[in-house]
Design a protein around this motif. Structure first.
Motif, PDB file in Angstrom:
ATOM      1  N   LEU A 118       2.098  49.594  -3.183  1.00 16.63           N
ATOM      2  CA  LEU A 118       0.837  50.331  -3.210  1.00 16.63           C
ATOM      3  C   LEU A 118       0.832  51.477  -2.206  1.00 16.63           C
ATOM      4  O   LEU A 118       1.535  51.437  -1.193  1.00 16.63           O
ATOM      5  CB  LEU A 118      -0.330  49.383  -2.874  1.00 16.63           C
ATOM      6  N   LYS A 119       0.002  52.477  -2.488  1.00 17.32           N
ATOM      7  CA  LYS A 119      -0.187  53.560  -1.528  1.00 17.32           C
ATOM      8  C   LYS A 119      -0.953  53.040  -0.314  1.00 17.32           C
ATOM      9  O   LYS A 119      -1.871  52.221  -0.440  1.00 17.32           O
ATOM     10  CB  LYS A 119      -0.946  54.709  -2.181  1.00 17.32           C
ATOM     11  N   GLN A 120      -0.591  53.527   0.870  1.00 18.78           N
ATOM     12  CA  GLN A 120      -1.176  53.055   2.127  1.00 18.78           C
ATOM     13  C   GLN A 120      -2.699  53.129   2.112  1.00 18.78           C
ATOM     14  O   GLN A 120      -3.388  52.250   2.629  1.00 18.78           O
ATOM     15  CB  GLN A 120      -0.628  53.899   3.287  1.00 18.78           C
ATOM     16  N   GLN A 121      -3.257  54.177   1.479  1.00 20.08           N
ATOM     17  CA  GLN A 121      -4.709  54.373   1.502  1.00 20.08           C
ATOM     18  C   GLN A 121      -5.467  53.242   0.819  1.00 20.08           C
ATOM     19  O   GLN A 121      -6.646  53.006   1.108  1.00 20.08           O
ATOM     20  CB  GLN A 121      -5.065  55.701   0.809  1.00 20.08           C
ATOM     21  N   ILE A 123      -5.287  50.141   1.184  1.00 20.55           N
ATOM     22  CA  ILE A 123      -5.637  49.000   2.030  1.00 20.55           C
ATOM     23  C   ILE A 123      -7.110  49.066   2.447  1.00 20.55           C
ATOM     24  O   ILE A 123      -7.713  48.056   2.818  1.00 20.55           O
ATOM     25  CB  ILE A 123      -4.719  48.923   3.274  1.00 20.55           C
ATOM     26  N   TRP A 124      -7.721  50.261   2.355  1.00 18.81           N
ATOM     27  CA  TRP A 124      -9.115  50.422   2.768  1.00 18.81           C
ATOM     28  C   TRP A 124     -10.101  50.150   1.635  1.00 18.81           C
ATOM     29  O   TRP A 124     -11.315  50.251   1.827  1.00 18.81           O
ATOM     30  CB  TRP A 124      -9.326  51.839   3.310  1.00 18.81           C
ATOM     31  N   VAL A 125      -9.612  49.805   0.452  1.00 24.68           N
ATOM     32  CA  VAL A 125     -10.527  49.439  -0.629  1.00 24.68           C
ATOM     33  C   VAL A 125     -11.258  48.148  -0.235  1.00 24.68           C
ATOM     34  O   VAL A 125     -10.612  47.161   0.141  1.00 24.68           O
ATOM     35  CB  VAL A 125      -9.754  49.220  -1.950  1.00 24.68           C
ATOM     36  N   PRO A 126     -12.587  48.125  -0.278  1.00 25.27           N
ATOM     37  CA  PRO A 126     -13.323  46.938   0.177  1.00 25.27           C
ATOM     38  C   PRO A 126     -12.853  45.653  -0.516  1.00 25.27           C
ATOM     39  O   PRO A 126     -12.667  45.620  -1.734  1.00 25.27           O
ATOM     40  CB  PRO A 126     -14.782  47.265  -0.192  1.00 25.27           C
ATOM     41  N   VAL A 127     -12.669  44.631   0.264  1.00 20.68           N
ATOM     42  CA  VAL A 127     -12.304  43.278  -0.169  1.00 20.68           C
ATOM     43  C   VAL A 127     -10.910  43.234  -0.800  1.00 20.68           C
ATOM     44  O   VAL A 127     -10.026  42.533  -0.327  1.00 20.68           O
ATOM     45  CB  VAL A 127     -13.339  42.660  -1.143  1.00 20.68           C
ATOM     46  N   ILE A 128     -10.709  44.008  -1.877  1.00 22.78           N
ATOM     47  CA  ILE A 128      -9.447  43.902  -2.598  1.00 22.78           C
ATOM     48  C   ILE A 128      -8.290  44.442  -1.763  1.00 22.78           C
ATOM     49  O   ILE A 128      -7.160  43.966  -1.887  1.00 22.78           O
ATOM     50  CB  ILE A 128      -9.546  44.635  -3.962  1.00 22.78           C
ATOM     51  N   GLY A 129      -8.558  45.418  -0.874  1.00 26.97           N
ATOM     52  CA  GLY A 129      -7.509  45.903   0.018  1.00 26.97           C
ATOM     53  C   GLY A 129      -7.016  44.794   0.930  1.00 26.97           C
ATOM     54  O   GLY A 129      -5.804  44.630   1.146  1.00 26.97           O
TER      55      GLY A 129
END
Length: 301
Positions: A118-121, A123-129
């Motif tokens: 996955l792209k590093q960004q 990880i900031w997706v709420p919950v699913i990151g």
């Protein structure tokens, strides 16, 4: 077959997705924190299958709300009879975020749990990151071409991330997912690349070669997946609203040349050329398969 998009259907589908995710994230986070507190291989050998099992149930829950809210016709071949035990390298063409749900829905419980790069960004997706972090999905930084030209050493960051991830994947049966195109297909990207393929972007072999080298001989084979949306590439919202009448998927189990698990991709130009040639041949076959599948539907329309 006519499938009319419905905003209400979309709201129900997304609500069920969120509820299913929140339900399974609770035990997932508990086990992930336990593994973080006890970073020993014996602990991993016990907890990793349990964590993957939670993810498998989460995907089954997603399949349930998809069956409940969608009227999509699924035309799938090549997934029956795949041996569940073992390690697989899975690759597919990439057109939409819907691809992830297609792959999980059709391959769940047929092969070990899919792990995505996955792209590093993300990880900031709420919950699913956090869930992706708990499942140890590798997060790649994917520096811009300008940044790589200014600092070539940045290339080593993603190589090291891949190496560490694959060391963990080697402990329990895992399916490592790779989108060789590196990005979702669009006509603009296709034109900018001057792609030689009619329905595909140019494939990139780097991530695949790194995975093969890091995993050594662990991979039993490759599952080469072709995904086709005969009525056009959908967004996730279109899919949730029931606006995807048909999804076509073909899977082919292919042997991996043993030499590809041991060669030096970055330092051996001749070896790198062989890997590129092999992937280009697979991509040409995939492009022809997509054309056949679409042509068959045009002829029957």
């Amino acid at each position: 077959m006519t499938t009319r998009p419905s905003t209400l259907r979309g709201v129900v589908a997304v609500t069920l997705l969120v509820l299913n995710t929140l339900f399974w994230c609770t035990p997932l986070f508990v086990l992930a924190l336990l593994k973080l507190a006890l970073p020993f291989q014996k602990v991993r050998l016990v907890l990793d299958p349990a964590i993957n099992g939670i993810a498998t149930h989460w995907i089954s829950g997603n399949s349930a709300w998809m069956r409940l809210t969608q009227r999509t016709r699924w035309d799938v071949a090549g997934v029956d009879g795949l041996p569940y035990a073992g390690w697989y390298l899975v690759q597919a063409n990439h057109q939409s975020w819907v691809d992830i749900f297609v792959l999980q829905h059709t391959l769940n419980r047929r092969i070990p749990f899919l792990k995505f790069f996955l792209k590093q960004q993300l990880i900031w997706v709420p919950v699913i990151g956090l869930a992706w972090w708990a499942l140890e999905f590798p997060f790649m930084k994917r520096h811009s071409p300008a940044a790589l030209r200014a600092n070539p050493a940045l290339r080593d960051e993603d190589r090291e991330t891949t190496r560490r991830a694959c060391e963990k994947f080697a402990l329990v049966p895992t399916s490592v997912m790779n989108f060789p195109e590196g990005t979702r297909f669009t006509p603009a990207k296709h034109a900018a690349q001057a792609s030689p393929y009619r329905h595909l972007l140019r494939p990139k072999a780097g991530a695949m070669a790194l995975s093969l080298h890091a995993m050594g001989g662990k991979f039993d084979s490759m599952i080469d997946v072709t995904i086709v949306y005969p009525h056009g590439r959908p967004t996730f919202w279109q899919f949730a609203c029931g606006g995807v009448p048909e999804i076509v998927m073909r899977a082919h189990r292919r042997p991996i040349p043993p030499e590809f698990c041991h060669g030096d991709y970055s330092g051996d130009a001749a070896f790198r050329a062989r890997v590129h040639h092999w992937l280009a041949e697979l991509w040409a076959e995939k492009d022809a398969e997509i054309e056949r599948l679409l042509a068959g539907r045009r002829d029957s329309a």
